[in-house]
Design a protein around this motif. Sequence first.
Motif, PDB file in Angstrom:
ATOM      1  N   ASN A 130       0.814  -1.213   0.000  1.00 22.21           N
ATOM      2  CA  ASN A 130       0.000   0.000   0.000  1.00 22.21           C
ATOM      3  C   ASN A 130       0.846   1.261   0.000  1.00 22.21           C
ATOM      4  O   ASN A 130       0.341   2.357  -0.239  1.00 22.21           O
ATOM      5  CB  ASN A 130      -0.953   0.008   1.193  1.00 22.21           C
ATOM      6  CG  ASN A 130      -1.975  -1.103   1.108  1.00 22.21           C
ATOM      7  OD1 ASN A 130      -2.444  -1.429   0.014  1.00 22.21           O
ATOM      8  ND2 ASN A 130      -2.301  -1.701   2.233  1.00 22.21           N
ATOM      9  N   GLU A 131       2.142   1.138   0.278  1.00 23.90           N
ATOM     10  CA  GLU A 131       3.036   2.294   0.285  1.00 23.90           C
ATOM     11  C   GLU A 131       3.656   2.570  -1.081  1.00 23.90           C
ATOM     12  O   GLU A 131       4.368   3.537  -1.257  1.00 23.90           O
ATOM     13  CB  GLU A 131       4.149   2.080   1.317  1.00 23.90           C
ATOM     14  CG  GLU A 131       3.627   2.059   2.747  1.00 23.90           C
ATOM     15  CD  GLU A 131       4.722   1.744   3.753  1.00 23.90           C
ATOM     16  OE1 GLU A 131       5.873   1.485   3.342  1.00 23.90           O
ATOM     17  OE2 GLU A 131       4.413   1.754   4.944  1.00 23.90           O
ATOM     18  N   ILE A 132       3.390   1.719  -2.046  1.00 25.03           N
ATOM     19  CA  ILE A 132       3.945   1.887  -3.382  1.00 25.03           C
ATOM     20  C   ILE A 132       3.049   2.835  -4.174  1.00 25.03           C
ATOM     21  O   ILE A 132       1.828   2.703  -4.172  1.00 25.03           O
ATOM     22  CB  ILE A 132       4.045   0.526  -4.107  1.00 25.03           C
ATOM     23  CG1 ILE A 132       5.009  -0.378  -3.351  1.00 25.03           C
ATOM     24  CG2 ILE A 132       4.502   0.717  -5.551  1.00 25.03           C
ATOM     25  CD1 ILE A 132       5.072  -1.779  -3.906  1.00 25.03           C
ATOM     26  N   GLU A 133       3.694   3.796  -4.850  1.00 25.36           N
ATOM     27  CA  GLU A 133       2.928   4.736  -5.669  1.00 25.36           C
ATOM     28  C   GLU A 133       2.288   4.001  -6.840  1.00 25.36           C
ATOM     29  O   GLU A 133       2.831   3.035  -7.347  1.00 25.36           O
ATOM     30  CB  GLU A 133       3.847   5.817  -6.231  1.00 25.36           C
ATOM     31  CG  GLU A 133       4.422   6.742  -5.197  1.00 25.36           C
ATOM     32  CD  GLU A 133       5.330   7.784  -5.834  1.00 25.36           C
ATOM     33  OE1 GLU A 133       5.075   8.186  -6.991  1.00 25.36           O
ATOM     34  OE2 GLU A 133       6.287   8.176  -5.175  1.00 25.36           O
ATOM     35  N   ASP A 134       1.130   4.502  -7.255  1.00 22.87           N
ATOM     36  CA  ASP A 134       0.510   3.959  -8.455  1.00 22.87           C
ATOM     37  C   ASP A 134       1.355   4.365  -9.655  1.00 22.87           C
ATOM     38  O   ASP A 134       2.005   5.413  -9.660  1.00 22.87           O
ATOM     39  CB  ASP A 134      -0.911   4.507  -8.636  1.00 22.87           C
ATOM     40  CG  ASP A 134      -1.864   3.956  -7.586  1.00 22.87           C
ATOM     41  OD1 ASP A 134      -1.608   2.844  -7.089  1.00 22.87           O
ATOM     42  OD2 ASP A 134      -2.865   4.637  -7.281  1.00 22.87           O
ATOM     43  N   SER A 135       1.339   3.542 -10.680  1.00 19.61           N
ATOM     44  CA  SER A 135       2.078   3.893 -11.883  1.00 19.61           C
ATOM     45  C   SER A 135       1.370   5.061 -12.569  1.00 19.61           C
ATOM     46  O   SER A 135       0.148   5.180 -12.505  1.00 19.61           O
ATOM     47  CB  SER A 135       2.183   2.692 -12.822  1.00 19.61           C
ATOM     48  OG  SER A 135       0.911   2.301 -13.243  1.00 19.61           O
ATOM     49  N   PRO A 136       2.146   5.939 -13.202  1.00 21.08           N
ATOM     50  CA  PRO A 136       1.516   7.072 -13.876  1.00 21.08           C
ATOM     51  C   PRO A 136       0.638   6.583 -15.025  1.00 21.08           C
ATOM     52  O   PRO A 136       0.921   5.576 -15.649  1.00 21.08           O
ATOM     53  CB  PRO A 136       2.693   7.894 -14.399  1.00 21.08           C
ATOM     54  CG  PRO A 136       3.844   6.957 -14.423  1.00 21.08           C
ATOM     55  CD  PRO A 136       3.583   5.897 -13.386  1.00 21.08           C
ATOM     56  N   SER A 137      -0.430   7.335 -15.276  1.00 19.63           N
ATOM     57  CA  SER A 137      -1.310   6.947 -16.384  1.00 19.63           C
ATOM     58  C   SER A 137      -0.614   7.276 -17.708  1.00 19.63           C
ATOM     59  O   SER A 137       0.202   8.176 -17.786  1.00 19.63           O
ATOM     60  CB  SER A 137      -2.645   7.675 -16.290  1.00 19.63           C
ATOM     61  OG  SER A 137      -2.450   9.059 -16.447  1.00 19.63           O
ATOM     62  N   PHE A 138      -0.949   6.525 -18.708  1.00 21.27           N
ATOM     63  CA  PHE A 138      -0.361   6.717 -20.024  1.00 21.27           C
ATOM     64  C   PHE A 138      -1.442   7.202 -20.964  1.00 21.27           C
ATOM     65  O   PHE A 138      -2.486   6.585 -21.082  1.00 21.27           O
ATOM     66  CB  PHE A 138       0.230   5.396 -20.543  1.00 21.27           C
ATOM     67  CG  PHE A 138       0.755   5.500 -21.935  1.00 21.27           C
ATOM     68  CD1 PHE A 138       1.981   6.073 -22.196  1.00 21.27           C
ATOM     69  CD2 PHE A 138       0.004   5.039 -23.006  1.00 21.27           C
ATOM     70  CE1 PHE A 138       2.463   6.170 -23.491  1.00 21.27           C
ATOM     71  CE2 PHE A 138       0.474   5.138 -24.303  1.00 21.27           C
ATOM     72  CZ  PHE A 138       1.702   5.708 -24.530  1.00 21.27           C
ATOM     73  N   GLU A 139      -1.180   8.327 -21.604  1.00 24.59           N
ATOM     74  CA  GLU A 139      -2.118   8.853 -22.591  1.00 24.59           C
ATOM     75  C   GLU A 139      -1.394   8.979 -23.923  1.00 24.59           C
ATOM     76  O   GLU A 139      -0.240   9.391 -23.978  1.00 24.59           O
ATOM     77  CB  GLU A 139      -2.644  10.216 -22.154  1.00 24.59           C
ATOM     78  CG  GLU A 139      -3.530  10.140 -20.918  1.00 24.59           C
ATOM     79  CD  GLU A 139      -4.127  11.495 -20.550  1.00 24.59           C
ATOM     80  OE1 GLU A 139      -4.244  12.350 -21.443  1.00 24.59           O
ATOM     81  OE2 GLU A 139      -4.455  11.664 -19.381  1.00 24.59           O
ATOM     82  N   ASN A 140      -2.078   8.622 -24.986  1.00 26.39           N
ATOM     83  CA  ASN A 140      -1.503   8.762 -26.317  1.00 26.39           C
ATOM     84  C   ASN A 140      -1.326  10.233 -26.659  1.00 26.39           C
ATOM     85  O   ASN A 140      -2.099  11.084 -26.227  1.00 26.39           O
ATOM     86  CB  ASN A 140      -2.411   8.122 -27.362  1.00 26.39           C
ATOM     87  CG  ASN A 140      -2.415   6.620 -27.309  1.00 26.39           C
ATOM     88  OD1 ASN A 140      -1.487   6.000 -26.796  1.00 26.39           O
ATOM     89  ND2 ASN A 140      -3.451   6.011 -27.839  1.00 26.39           N
ATOM     90  N   LEU A 141      -0.327  10.505 -27.459  1.00 28.49           N
ATOM     91  CA  LEU A 141      -0.183  11.833 -28.048  1.00 28.49           C
ATOM     92  C   LEU A 141      -1.319  12.025 -29.038  1.00 28.49           C
ATOM     93  O   LEU A 141      -1.858  11.049 -29.563  1.00 28.49           O
ATOM     94  CB  LEU A 141       1.152  11.938 -28.779  1.00 28.49           C
ATOM     95  CG  LEU A 141       2.398  11.955 -27.903  1.00 28.49           C
ATOM     96  CD1 LEU A 141       3.640  11.729 -28.752  1.00 28.49           C
ATOM     97  CD2 LEU A 141       2.499  13.276 -27.159  1.00 28.49           C
ATOM     98  N   PRO A 142      -1.683  13.268 -29.329  1.00 24.96           N
ATOM     99  CA  PRO A 142      -2.693  13.478 -30.374  1.00 24.96           C
ATOM    100  C   PRO A 142      -2.188  12.918 -31.707  1.00 24.96           C
ATOM    101  O   PRO A 142      -0.988  12.927 -31.974  1.00 24.96           O
ATOM    102  CB  PRO A 142      -2.822  15.002 -30.441  1.00 24.96           C
ATOM    103  CG  PRO A 142      -2.267  15.512 -29.156  1.00 24.96           C
ATOM    104  CD  PRO A 142      -1.240  14.509 -28.715  1.00 24.96           C
ATOM    105  N   ASP A 143      -3.104  12.431 -32.516  1.00 23.18           N
ATOM    106  CA  ASP A 143      -2.724  11.953 -33.841  1.00 23.18           C
ATOM    107  C   ASP A 143      -2.023  13.078 -34.593  1.00 23.18           C
ATOM    108  O   ASP A 143      -2.374  14.252 -34.445  1.00 23.18           O
ATOM    109  CB  ASP A 143      -3.959  11.509 -34.632  1.00 23.18           C
ATOM    110  CG  ASP A 143      -4.516  10.182 -34.143  1.00 23.18           C
ATOM    111  OD1 ASP A 143      -3.941   9.586 -33.209  1.00 23.18           O
ATOM    112  OD2 ASP A 143      -5.533   9.741 -34.696  1.00 23.18           O
ATOM    113  N   GLY A 144      -1.029  12.737 -35.361  1.00 19.01           N
ATOM    114  CA  GLY A 144      -0.298  13.739 -36.129  1.00 19.01           C
ATOM    115  C   GLY A 144       1.127  13.296 -36.393  1.00 19.01           C
ATOM    116  O   GLY A 144       1.511  12.155 -36.124  1.00 19.01           O
ATOM    117  N   LYS A 145       1.923  14.222 -36.914  1.00 20.83           N
ATOM    118  CA  LYS A 145       3.313  13.942 -37.274  1.00 20.83           C
ATOM    119  C   LYS A 145       4.239  14.424 -36.170  1.00 20.83           C
ATOM    120  O   LYS A 145       4.042  15.501 -35.612  1.00 20.83           O
ATOM    121  CB  LYS A 145       3.654  14.629 -38.599  1.00 20.83           C
ATOM    122  CG  LYS A 145       2.859  14.072 -39.763  1.00 20.83           C
ATOM    123  CD  LYS A 145       3.170  14.784 -41.059  1.00 20.83           C
ATOM    124  CE  LYS A 145       2.312  14.198 -42.179  1.00 20.83           C
ATOM    125  NZ  LYS A 145       2.538  14.877 -43.448  1.00 20.83           N
TER     126      LYS A 145
END
Length: 160
Positions: free
Chosen positions: A15-30
């Motif tokens: 319970n003392e371990i931090e949650d892993s950061p959430s991962f969000e995709n970059l916006p579509d594009g180049k």
Amino acid sequence: MSNLSEIVGGGFNPNEIEDSPSFENLPDGKYISEVEKADVVTEDDGSVVLKVQYACLQNASGQEVKGKAFERFTMKSDNEKSQKWGRIFWKEFVEAMFGQGQLEAESDLYLGQCLQIELKTKGEYQNVSSRKSVNSQLSAPTPAPATAPAPATTTKPWER
């Protein structure tokens, strides 16, 4: 059977371990991206796959971004269609880094190479849809403005 409390030194409280950061995709594009990882792995079904991880550095507008993109190239498989397309996209990937006809097979040479990738979301997955040479995508540096020549001096540079 292993006891994780003994392995991590007792007193372990999950319970003392931090949650892993959430991962969000970059916006579509180049994006101008750098190859961070390029690992050849054998999957459970025997397929040989090149797994590539990109660090996205800059978007098409020239703004700095921080994000990751991932790509897989099936190099050997019982599924002929998967193998065919994996090799076609691998060729595009390598030629974007090293030039047309330069099919470098040593995956360690891919590390640190930059190229432009295009991300597109289809369904719930985001994929790299194209790869191009970064040299053809970056604008040339703006030349310094012309300045008037420095006034003539009476002291020669070698006389100082």
